[in-house]
Design a protein around this motif. Structure first.
Motif, PDB file in Angstrom:
ATOM      1  N   THR A 225     -98.641  27.680  48.016  1.00 29.68           N
ATOM      2  CA  THR A 225     -99.306  27.662  46.711  1.00 29.68           C
ATOM      3  C   THR A 225    -100.815  27.586  46.893  1.00 29.68           C
ATOM      4  O   THR A 225    -101.304  26.793  47.711  1.00 29.68           O
ATOM      5  CB  THR A 225     -98.818  26.454  45.886  1.00 29.68           C
ATOM      6  N   THR A 236     -93.974  28.558  45.905  1.00 31.65           N
ATOM      7  CA  THR A 236     -94.292  29.057  44.562  1.00 31.65           C
ATOM      8  C   THR A 236     -93.023  29.420  43.783  1.00 31.65           C
ATOM      9  O   THR A 236     -93.031  29.407  42.556  1.00 31.65           O
ATOM     10  CB  THR A 236     -95.197  30.299  44.645  1.00 31.65           C
ATOM     11  N   THR A 239     -91.042  24.960  43.075  1.00 31.55           N
ATOM     12  CA  THR A 239     -92.210  24.090  43.217  1.00 31.55           C
ATOM     13  C   THR A 239     -91.878  22.672  43.673  1.00 31.55           C
ATOM     14  O   THR A 239     -92.776  21.931  44.079  1.00 31.55           O
ATOM     15  CB  THR A 239     -92.985  24.019  41.887  1.00 31.55           C
TER      16      THR A 239
END
Length: 675
Positions: A225, A236, A239
């Protein structure tokens, strides 16, 4: 390295779950189809909504099959998409407002909405006289703290119903964390709220020992990320999947997207291997199994590298990665997938598997991930060894699924497996999965098995996990995988492959096993069901209360045995089971192990146990044991049954005891062996 009673973290207040969009509370006496939709049903796909409706309709018509009591309320905990259009709808329950530990069940629906099968943990409805505890909560906490050697944390205590099959007890549940026998431990302890007895404990730390091997070729590509000008090891696409330094619990981050230095003693490099492996597992589950993340809805727990131990573990809140004897971090592909496999096990119905099956479940996910990633043999290529790339303790791979015996683990299932050390107990399950996937010759009994391929074997295993309940065992996994194969393939080809693979590692047929097409019953090996009594009274008739774990007389193997007599009063007890000797049999025999002891004296026979067979209404006594000439050492006896081939034979153990002075006849590990 693993020490685990293996279970799932209890739901933190089932009443709270009933308020969420993903769950459902229903009064038992008023179950209706309209109540089956979740409170926010628009968020669920149509197939799941339909399955929830069908499950609720089925429950309303079959309350007895799911053992409902008048003051029960159901909580739908998950609706999980399986293969071939199946959906597993999982439930737990409360009773008089209290969570019921062991009250879970699963309803599986097909593509047409029909209910295909159900699996229920308890064997009788909750039956409890009072929900008012007799001992104080503080006393229960004190007792719970005594279950670990050193306590680091105590979580809030909850009053629950402890349901163990047909037995109901009011209990306090307290989760304590700390160190036990030198290992990390997080145990939910269940203390009888009436007398302070510890009813049981469920270990949430499921350790997996493995060796750190580097995936390749470098540089590896994986999701991270970017926030502002800083990159972090946060996926990503998921998460909650992160990798952190366990020293400070801070996710690794930096000004560029280049990670690690190839040195296995570097924690950041350890995270490269572990983070990459977890992402490969995520993609494998999505592509092969249709599962979204570890918890089924995209969620994961964080990875932390830096555990100061030659070990790795999952505990319901994190995956901790330790080091090998050379100080190298052990986030190898099949190790990290094994640990997150425990997480999948935890977050499917019934929670983490037990009775020696938990490590085999983890190993399956490790193997599936290696075969999905399919690296070249130069790096961490697909294979059937576990932790093979780096010596964890200087002895090479820690397990071998193709040949468990190569590393000293048992290959064949016996009634002793549920009480065997959990790593070693993975042997029969690992070999079953290898044979189901690859085929070949069983290292247990030499039979030949035709494989289905790794991906299909994985689908069957995963779909079986969607219908599991608490109290998982090898015997239940046999039933669940057979049912999963039947649900996935109407031709019975996969069903027969699953059956043949279980037979090849000596996991016996169960009365709960489904049938498919014209599949005949087992015709070779031991054709008695539940021969070592490790499933309690299952498959036996007569005075089944004699099947017990009472420690007054030991079992020969496992925990259960049949203890006939020992009453010291006039009594008659018997156990029976009927089998059919194949007409093609060339050998057939009844065998059993027995130990006897008595309080009688002299040479007069007062108490007897007869071993009999009943064929066509005619009873034949094969041997008579008595209070004269007792032997407290288990001894095996055998009798030919070949004369009865082609006929149904009832095996009977018949005990008669007189009015005083006990004689105990303890039987274990029975068999009707045919070939």
């Amino acid at each position: 390295m693993i020490r685990s009673l293996s279970s799932t973290p209890r739901l933190a207040g089932l009443a709270a779950l009933a308020l969420s969009a993903a769950t459902l509370a229903m009064p038992m006496a008023q179950v209706a189809p309209a109540n089956a939709a979740p409170l926010n049903s628009a968020d669920e796909p149509g197939s799941l909504q339909a399955a929830n409706d069908k499950a609720a309709q089925w429950i309303a018509k079959h309350e007895g099959k799911v053992k409902l009591a008048p003051e029960d309320k159901l909580v739908r905990t998950a609706s999980l998409q399986g293969g071939n259009g199946t959906v597993a709808v999982a439930y737990e329950r409360t009773h008089q407002g209290l969570p019921v530990v062991g009250g879970d069940f699963v309803v599986v629906t097909g593509a047409d909405g029909a209910v295909l099968n159900t699996q229920v943990a308890q064997t009788a409805p909750v039956d409890i006289a009072s929900t008012t505890p007799a001992i104080a909560q503080d006393r229960a906490i004190e007792i719970s703290r005594g279950q670990v050697d050193s306590v680091e944390n105590v979580e809030p205590t909850t009053l629950v119903i402890w349901q163990n099959g047909a037995t109901s007890r009011l209990a306090y549940e307290t989760t304590v964390s700390g160190q036990d026998a030198g290992e990390a431990s997080r145990q939910s302890v269940y203390v009888d709220a009436q007398d302070g007895t510890v009813l049981g404990a469920k270990e949430h730390v499921v350790d997996g020992s493995g060796s750190a091997a580097y995936s390749g070729p470098n540089p590896l590509a994986f999701n991270t990320t970017l926030s502002g000008s800083t990159y972090s090891m946060r996926d990503t696409a998921a998460t909650t999947l992160t990798c952190a330094d366990s020293a400070n619990n801070v996710v690794f981050s930096g000004p560029d997207d280049s990670w690690g230095n190839g040195d296995a003693t570097s924690r950041e490099t350890g995270c490269v291997d572990a983070f990459y492996g977890a992402q490969q597992m995520r993609m494998m589950m999505s592509t092969w199994l249709g599962r979204n993340g570890m918890n089924g809805s995209g969620g994961w727990v964080p990875i932390k590298v830096g555990l100061n131990d030659i070990n790795a573990y999952y505990d319901g809140t994190q995956v901790q990665i330790g080091h090998n004897q050379s100080g190298q971090w052990i986030g190898e592909l099949d190790v990290i997938a094994h640990e997150f496999g425990h997480g999948v096990d935890d977050k499917t119905p019934g929670g983490i598997s037990g009775s020696g099956t938990q490590e085999f479940v983890g190993d399956v996910f490790g193997a599936l991930t290696e075969f999905y990633d399919n690296q070249s043999a130069t790096y961490d290529g697909p294979d059937w060894t576990v932790g093979e790339e780096i010596n964890l303790v200087g002895q090479g791979p820690i397990r071998n699924m193709a040949d468990p015996g190569a590393v000293g683990d048992p290959v064949c299932y016996t009634s002793a497996i549920p009480s065997t050390e959990v790593h070693a107990a993975a042997g029969p399950g690992n070999h079953w999965f290898y044979l189901l996937a690859m085929g070949g010759t069983s290292k247990c009994d030499g039979t030949s098995v035709t494989g289905l391929g790794v991906q299909q074997a994985g689908k069957i295993m995963y779909n079986a996990m969607l219908m599991k309940t608490s109290g998982a065992s090898y015997l239940k996994y046999r039933t669940w995988t057979l049912q999963a194969a039947k649900n996935l393939d109407s031709t019975c080809a996969q069903f027969n492959a699953v059956k043949n693979a279980w037979d090849a590692v000596n996991v016996p047929a169960q009365t709960a096993d489904p049938t498919c097409g014209t599949t005949p019953p087992p015709t070779g090996g031991n054709i008695l069901l539940n021969p070592g009594f490790e499933s309690g009274a299952a498959s036996w008739g007569g005075t089944t209360g004699v099947i017990t774990t009472n420690t007054g007389r030991p079992a020969r193997t496992g925990s259960y045995k049949a203890w006939l007599g020992g009453n010291g009063v006039t009594s008659t007890e018997n156990l029976t089971q009927t089998v059919t000797i194949p007409s093609t049999a060339t050998a057939a025999s009844l065998s059993y192990w027995i130990r006897t002891d008595t309080a009688e004296s002299g040479s007069t026979v007062y108490d007897t146990m007869k071993v009999q067979v009943i064929v066509g209404g005619v009873t034949t006594t094969l041997r008579t044991f008595s209070n004269v000439g007792t032997n407290s050492t288990y001894t095996q006896f055998s009798h030919s049954l070949l004369a009865y081939k082609g006929q149904a034979v009832t095996v009977k153990f018949l005990m008669n005891e007189d009015s005083s002075l006990q004689t105990s006849f303890v039987v274990d590990d029975t068999a009707v062996s045919v070939s």
